[in-house]
Design an enzyme around this catalytic site. Structure first.
Site, PDB file in Angstrom:
ATOM      1  N   ASP A   9       0.874  -1.166   0.000  1.00  0.00           N
ATOM      2  CA  ASP A   9       0.000   0.000   0.000  1.00  0.00           C
ATOM      3  C   ASP A   9       0.925   1.234   0.000  1.00  0.00           C
ATOM      4  O   ASP A   9       2.132   1.099   0.276  1.00  0.00           O
ATOM      5  CB  ASP A   9      -0.867  -0.064   1.263  1.00  0.00           C
ATOM      6  CG  ASP A   9      -1.712   1.167   1.453  1.00  0.00           C
ATOM      7  OD1 ASP A   9      -2.382   1.569   0.502  1.00  0.00           O
ATOM      8  OD2 ASP A   9      -1.703   1.737   2.568  1.00  0.00           O
ATOM      9  N   LEU A  10       0.399   2.412  -0.278  1.00  0.00           N
ATOM     10  CA  LEU A  10       1.274   3.604  -0.314  1.00  0.00           C
ATOM     11  C   LEU A  10       1.129   4.454   0.953  1.00  0.00           C
ATOM     12  O   LEU A  10       2.010   4.476   1.814  1.00  0.00           O
ATOM     13  CB  LEU A  10       0.962   4.441  -1.565  1.00  0.00           C
ATOM     14  CG  LEU A  10       1.785   5.719  -1.720  1.00  0.00           C
ATOM     15  CD1 LEU A  10       3.263   5.411  -1.915  1.00  0.00           C
ATOM     16  CD2 LEU A  10       1.280   6.553  -2.900  1.00  0.00           C
ATOM     17  N   ASP A  11      -0.023   5.133   1.075  1.00  0.00           N
ATOM     18  CA  ASP A  11      -0.215   6.053   2.199  1.00  0.00           C
ATOM     19  C   ASP A  11      -0.261   5.272   3.512  1.00  0.00           C
ATOM     20  O   ASP A  11      -1.108   4.396   3.687  1.00  0.00           O
ATOM     21  CB  ASP A  11      -1.542   6.811   2.038  1.00  0.00           C
ATOM     22  CG  ASP A  11      -1.523   7.752   0.834  1.00  0.00           C
ATOM     23  OD1 ASP A  11      -0.430   8.032   0.330  1.00  0.00           O
ATOM     24  OD2 ASP A  11      -2.598   8.204   0.415  1.00  0.00           O
ATOM     25  N   THR A  17       1.303  10.229   4.186  1.00  0.00           N
ATOM     26  CA  THR A  17       0.623  11.354   3.543  1.00  0.00           C
ATOM     27  C   THR A  17      -0.721  11.644   4.209  1.00  0.00           C
ATOM     28  O   THR A  17      -1.390  12.607   3.835  1.00  0.00           O
ATOM     29  CB  THR A  17       0.407  11.073   2.038  1.00  0.00           C
ATOM     30  OG1 THR A  17       0.116   9.703   1.897  1.00  0.00           O
ATOM     31  CG2 THR A  17       1.625  11.411   1.223  1.00  0.00           C
ATOM     32  N   LYS A  45      -8.606   6.500   6.161  1.00  0.00           N
ATOM     33  CA  LYS A  45      -7.442   5.727   5.690  1.00  0.00           C
ATOM     34  C   LYS A  45      -7.854   4.616   4.733  1.00  0.00           C
ATOM     35  O   LYS A  45      -8.729   3.813   5.061  1.00  0.00           O
ATOM     36  CB  LYS A  45      -6.680   5.142   6.881  1.00  0.00           C
ATOM     37  CG  LYS A  45      -5.919   6.204   7.628  1.00  0.00           C
ATOM     38  CD  LYS A  45      -4.961   5.609   8.627  1.00  0.00           C
ATOM     39  CE  LYS A  45      -4.140   6.715   9.276  1.00  0.00           C
ATOM     40  NZ  LYS A  45      -3.364   6.206  10.408  1.00  0.00           N
ATOM     41  N   SER A 114      -2.485   0.798  -4.312  1.00  0.00           N
ATOM     42  CA  SER A 114      -2.951   1.952  -3.538  1.00  0.00           C
ATOM     43  C   SER A 114      -4.298   2.466  -4.037  1.00  0.00           C
ATOM     44  O   SER A 114      -4.586   2.393  -5.233  1.00  0.00           O
ATOM     45  CB  SER A 114      -1.914   3.077  -3.674  1.00  0.00           C
ATOM     46  OG  SER A 114      -2.430   4.303  -3.220  1.00  0.00           O
ATOM     47  N   ALA A 115      -5.096   3.013  -3.124  1.00  0.00           N
ATOM     48  CA  ALA A 115      -6.373   3.622  -3.497  1.00  0.00           C
ATOM     49  C   ALA A 115      -6.171   5.021  -4.074  1.00  0.00           C
ATOM     50  O   ALA A 115      -7.083   5.601  -4.660  1.00  0.00           O
ATOM     51  CB  ALA A 115      -7.274   3.707  -2.271  1.00  0.00           C
ATOM     52  N   LYS A 145     -11.120  -0.609  -1.903  1.00  0.00           N
ATOM     53  CA  LYS A 145     -10.919  -1.495  -0.759  1.00  0.00           C
ATOM     54  C   LYS A 145     -12.104  -1.294   0.190  1.00  0.00           C
ATOM     55  O   LYS A 145     -12.541  -0.156   0.330  1.00  0.00           O
ATOM     56  CB  LYS A 145      -9.619  -1.130  -0.020  1.00  0.00           C
ATOM     57  CG  LYS A 145      -8.350  -1.204  -0.870  1.00  0.00           C
ATOM     58  CD  LYS A 145      -7.181  -0.541  -0.127  1.00  0.00           C
ATOM     59  CE  LYS A 145      -5.967  -0.420  -1.028  1.00  0.00           C
ATOM     60  NZ  LYS A 145      -4.841   0.292  -0.407  1.00  0.00           N
ATOM     61  N   GLU A 169      -0.253  -3.398   4.532  1.00  0.00           N
ATOM     62  CA  GLU A 169      -1.373  -2.435   4.577  1.00  0.00           C
ATOM     63  C   GLU A 169      -1.482  -1.772   5.943  1.00  0.00           C
ATOM     64  O   GLU A 169      -1.231  -2.411   6.962  1.00  0.00           O
ATOM     65  CB  GLU A 169      -2.688  -3.194   4.354  1.00  0.00           C
ATOM     66  CG  GLU A 169      -3.371  -2.934   3.052  1.00  0.00           C
ATOM     67  CD  GLU A 169      -3.880  -1.525   2.827  1.00  0.00           C
ATOM     68  OE1 GLU A 169      -4.012  -0.752   3.795  1.00  0.00           O
ATOM     69  OE2 GLU A 169      -4.162  -1.183   1.676  1.00  0.00           O
ATOM     70  N   ASP A 170      -1.905  -0.504   5.969  1.00  0.00           N
ATOM     71  CA  ASP A 170      -2.114   0.179   7.253  1.00  0.00           C
ATOM     72  C   ASP A 170      -3.596   0.379   7.570  1.00  0.00           C
ATOM     73  O   ASP A 170      -3.920   0.870   8.646  1.00  0.00           O
ATOM     74  CB  ASP A 170      -1.423   1.548   7.259  1.00  0.00           C
ATOM     75  CG  ASP A 170      -2.136   2.540   6.359  1.00  0.00           C
ATOM     76  OD1 ASP A 170      -2.449   2.167   5.204  1.00  0.00           O
ATOM     77  OD2 ASP A 170      -2.404   3.667   6.802  1.00  0.00           O
TER      78      ASP A 170
HETATM   79  P1  B16 Z   1      -6.318  10.408  -3.485  1.00  0.00           P
HETATM   80  P2  B16 Z   1      -3.633   4.203   0.160  1.00  0.00           P
HETATM   81  C1  B16 Z   1      -5.455   6.178   0.142  1.00  0.00           C
HETATM   82  O1  B16 Z   1      -4.189   5.688  -0.175  1.00  0.00           O
HETATM   83  C2  B16 Z   1      -5.451   6.997   1.427  1.00  0.00           C
HETATM   84  O2  B16 Z   1      -5.163   6.150   2.538  1.00  0.00           O
HETATM   85  C3  B16 Z   1      -6.794   7.650   1.632  1.00  0.00           C
HETATM   86  O3  B16 Z   1      -6.784   8.440   2.805  1.00  0.00           O
HETATM   87  C4  B16 Z   1      -7.131   8.513   0.403  1.00  0.00           C
HETATM   88  O4  B16 Z   1      -8.415   9.099   0.535  1.00  0.00           O
HETATM   89  C5  B16 Z   1      -7.084   7.630  -0.842  1.00  0.00           C
HETATM   90  O5  B16 Z   1      -5.802   7.039  -0.951  1.00  0.00           O
HETATM   91  C6  B16 Z   1      -7.373   8.412  -2.108  1.00  0.00           C
HETATM   92  O6  B16 Z   1      -6.332   9.318  -2.318  1.00  0.00           O
HETATM   93  O7  B16 Z   1      -7.217  11.522  -3.070  1.00  0.00           O
HETATM   94  O8  B16 Z   1      -4.855  10.790  -3.555  1.00  0.00           O
HETATM   95  O9  B16 Z   1      -6.773   9.723  -4.744  1.00  0.00           O
HETATM   96  O10 B16 Z   1      -3.527   4.118   1.648  1.00  0.00           O
HETATM   97  O11 B16 Z   1      -4.599   3.205  -0.459  1.00  0.00           O
HETATM   98  O12 B16 Z   1      -2.280   4.205  -0.518  1.00  0.00           O
HETATM   99 MG    MG Z   2      -2.848   3.155   3.405  1.00  0.00          MG
END
Ligand code: B16
Ligand code: MG
Length: 218
Positions: A9-11, A17, A45, A114-115, A145, A169-170
């Site tokens: 996962d990224l964030d 972030t 998250k 990542s989302a 997810k 994953e977090d």
């Molecule tokens: P964006 P991940 C997710 O990333 C974040 O955890 C979540 O807080 C955020 O709303 C989502 O990405 C969408 O991000 O606005 O940059 O498209 O944890 O799946 O890497």
């Molecule tokens: Mg995450």
């Protein structure tokens, strides 16, 4: 040597972030006349941008038109992009480079799942774009997810069977997605939050080379 697929996962796993998402959502909430706390930000998250806005408006008891929502999503993302512009390698979470280097040395598959629709510019800022053989992000999936789509696509990209995939994953939703895909789920964060994960570590400093080797050999 066995080749497994490690999907990150990224964030919250590679970089933190969440703090930038928080500032941007808080500003939007404040401009609409209500508060948004860091505790409430936990709900966001791993959740898509569109769903995050819906939750924010529910928290503020705010009803909006489709056009307003569209404008706020753009506004929130512009502010978020301004924050990530200032990111560099120092934002990479502890020991992530060590784990990536070990897996590369062992010739393992490495993917991002990542989302976020901003995954590529973030990886570019922290100079990690080349660390991933496959990148699946919010632009590539139709289901968010806890749907396993993002990880299933990562596995396909690496040509790996789900049982050979290990997900870091977090978020609760992300752990549920990995479990649904029948992949090994590793939570990065608190045990009490991520209790559905097969393993939980506070961060990558707790993940030893021998543990990674066991995952490869399993
Ligand atoms: P964006 P991940 C997710 O990333 C974040 O955890 C979540 O807080 C955020 O709303 C989502 O990405 C969408 O991000 O606005 O940059 O498209 O944890 O799946 O890497
Ligand atoms: Mg995450």
């Amino acid at each position: 040597m066995k080749r497994k697929a490690f999907i990150f996962d990224l964030d919250g796993v590679i970089v933190d972030t969440a703090k930038f998402h928080y500032l941007a959502w808080k500003n939007l909430a404040n401009s609409l006349g209500f508060e948004f706390t860091e505790t409430q930000n936990e709900l966001f998250k791993g959740v898509s941008r569109v769903r995050s806005l819906e939750i924010l408006l529910e928290l503020g008891n705010y009803t909006a038109t489709a056009k307003e929502k569209e404008n706020w999503l753009v506004q929130k993302n512009q502010e978020y992009l301004n924050h990530i512009k200032g990111m560099d390698r120092s934002e990479i979470l502890p020991d992530v480079p060590r784990v990536l280097a070990f897996l590369q040395e062992q010739q393992q598959g490495i993917a991002l799942g990542s989302a976020s629709k901003n995954a590529r510019p973030i990886l570019e800022r922290v100079d990690l774009l080349d660390a991933f053989e496959v990148i699946v992000d919010g632009n590539d999936v139709t289901a968010a997810k806890p749907d396993p789509e993002v990880f299933v696509k990562g596995a396909q990209g690496l040509n790996a069977a789900p049982s050979d995939c290990i997900v870091f994953e977090d978020s609760i939703a992300g752990i549920q997605a990995a479990n649904k895909a029948s992949m090994v789920s590793i939570g990065i964060g608190q045990k009490k939050v991520l209790h559905e994960a097969q393993y939980v570590f506070s961060d990558f400093t707790e993940i030893s080379a021998s543990f990674l080797q066991q995952l490869i050999d399993a």
